[in-house]
Design an enzyme around this catalytic site. Structure first.
Site, PDB file in Angstrom:
ATOM      1  N   HIS A 261      -4.621  15.494  -7.410  1.00  7.48           N
ATOM      2  CA  HIS A 261      -5.789  16.072  -8.068  1.00  7.48           C
ATOM      3  C   HIS A 261      -6.929  16.278  -7.078  1.00  7.48           C
ATOM      4  CE1 HIS A 261      -8.788  16.786 -11.218  1.00  7.48           C
ATOM      5  NE2 HIS A 261      -7.737  17.083 -11.964  1.00  7.48           N
ATOM      6  N   PRO A 262      -7.582  17.435  -7.124  1.00  2.00           N
ATOM      7  CA  PRO A 262      -8.567  17.796  -6.095  1.00  2.00           C
ATOM      8  C   PRO A 262      -9.998  17.350  -6.367  1.00  2.00           C
ATOM      9  CG  PRO A 262      -8.191  19.668  -7.513  1.00  2.00           C
ATOM     10  CD  PRO A 262      -7.285  18.558  -8.027  1.00  2.00           C
ATOM     11  N   CYS A 263     -10.226  16.516  -7.380  1.00  2.00           N
ATOM     12  CA  CYS A 263     -11.601  16.221  -7.779  1.00  2.00           C
ATOM     13  C   CYS A 263     -12.393  15.480  -6.704  1.00  2.00           C
ATOM     14  CB  CYS A 263     -11.620  15.425  -9.083  1.00  2.00           C
ATOM     15  SG  CYS A 263     -10.753  13.851  -9.015  1.00  2.00           S
ATOM     16  N   ARG A 264     -11.733  14.802  -5.750  1.00  2.00           N
ATOM     17  CA  ARG A 264     -12.457  14.058  -4.721  1.00  2.00           C
ATOM     18  C   ARG A 264     -12.421  14.734  -3.356  1.00  2.00           C
ATOM     19  NH1 ARG A 264     -15.316  10.912  -7.730  1.00  2.00           N
ATOM     20  NH2 ARG A 264     -15.778   9.644  -5.897  1.00  2.00           N
TER      21      ARG A 264
END
Length: 313
Positions: A261-264
């Site tokens: 997941h790219p949220c960080r």
């Protein structure tokens, strides 16, 4: 319950991505995000220095208009994975909490490499040596988990200043993979069970988060698709169902794949940019994917994908 939450969240993000306008003005240095044009530049740089990575178009019906038809995403196939994550030596001292305020307990770098040079001397200059990244597809960078697993836990700054960007000369000849995949009937017992798996890896541009996103799908030694539970064995358990979720690839047909997941991503990259700047250097956006592939190795430490190891800060 976590799977249900991830499914609902994934659907909501699909709508949000559709409604999010395409980023046109560069905000790389300020926030760590990139435009589609910068993604293309970073992708071309990766393909040039690591030929095992190639651009792909994907399904025609799923083409994104903000990217060229023949450069929708990057992929590398038949990446070896010789052992499961649980087979790696592990202790609490090797953990590094990358981010603590994300609601899930942070992004834990379970197999964090320590004992590397500090930022004072290292963050002075970015250099790139291309000869060891594989001018042919016979060379794939090896995960250096044998020698670098010792040392005390490090914080986010230590991770960015050294662990992400250390030098490593190790490479492996993939011609040995074919030999390794031959059944070893004469060994008997558990030793006769073949451990080698292969993975196809993909990097897409996430329009909502405005960062690259990594996808992976695994196969056993007979090139049969792995079940989700089997793929989870090759992912750091601190990231399963949190950092890594099962979703549909935006450019390819089912089955669903594992995705980091790219949220960080933007936040981590921003801190790396700041670290380089504090040392008097400047991180070019063309280096984005090389560094991106370095820090996501914490999530998939036994999958030995190709990226340039010869760049120093």
């Amino acid at each position: 319950m976590q799977n249900v939450f991830n499914t609902v969240k994934g659907k909501a993000l699909e709508v949000a991505e559709y409604l999010t306008p395409v980023l046109k003005e560069s905000k790389f240095k300020e926030t760590g995000v990139i435009t589609p044009e910068e993604f293309l530049a970073a992708g071309d740089h990766l393909v040039h220095h690591c030929p095992t990575w190639q651009w792909s178009a994907g399904e025609e019906s799923k083409i994104k208009p903000y990217l060229p038809n023949d450069k929708q995403f990057l992929m590398t196939k038949n990446v070896p994975c010789y052992k499961r994550c649980k087979q790696m030596e592990y202790s609490d001292e090797q953990e590094a909490i990358i981010e603590e305020d994300d609601g899930d307990g942070g992004w834990v770098d379970t197999f964090h490499h320590t004992g590397l040079s500090g930022v004072t001397e290292a963050v002075k200059e970015i250099t790139l040596e291309t000869q060891d990244c594989g001018k042919t597809t016979d060379n794939i960078a090896v995960c250096d988990d044998d020698d670098d697993d010792e040392g005390e836990a490090a914080d986010m700054e230590d991770y960015e200043e050294s662990g992400l960007l250390e030098n490593d000369d190790a490479t492996v000849d993939t011609s040995k993979i074919k030999e390794a995949c031959k059944p070893k009937a004469d060994l008997g017992g558990e030793d006769a069970i073949l451990q080698t798996r292969t993975y196809d890896l993909y990097i897409t541009y996430d329009k909502y988060y405005q960062t690259p996103r990594l996808w992976l799908f695994g196969y056993d030694e007979q090139r049969r698709p792995l079940a989700v539970e089997n793929m989870y064995e090759d992912i750091s358990q601190d990231h399963v169902k949190k950092t890594v979720t099962i979703e549909n690839h935006p450019h390819l047909p089912p089955p669903p794949m594992c995705s980091v997941h790219p949220c960080r991503h933007a936040e981590v990259m921003k801190k790396i940019i700041e670290t380089v700047a504090e040392g008097g250097g400047e991180l070019g956006v063309h280096m984005y994917l090389l560094i991106f592939l370095k820090f996501v190795q914490a999530v998939i430490p036994t999958i030995e994908y190709d990226y340039t190891r010869h760049f120093t800060m």
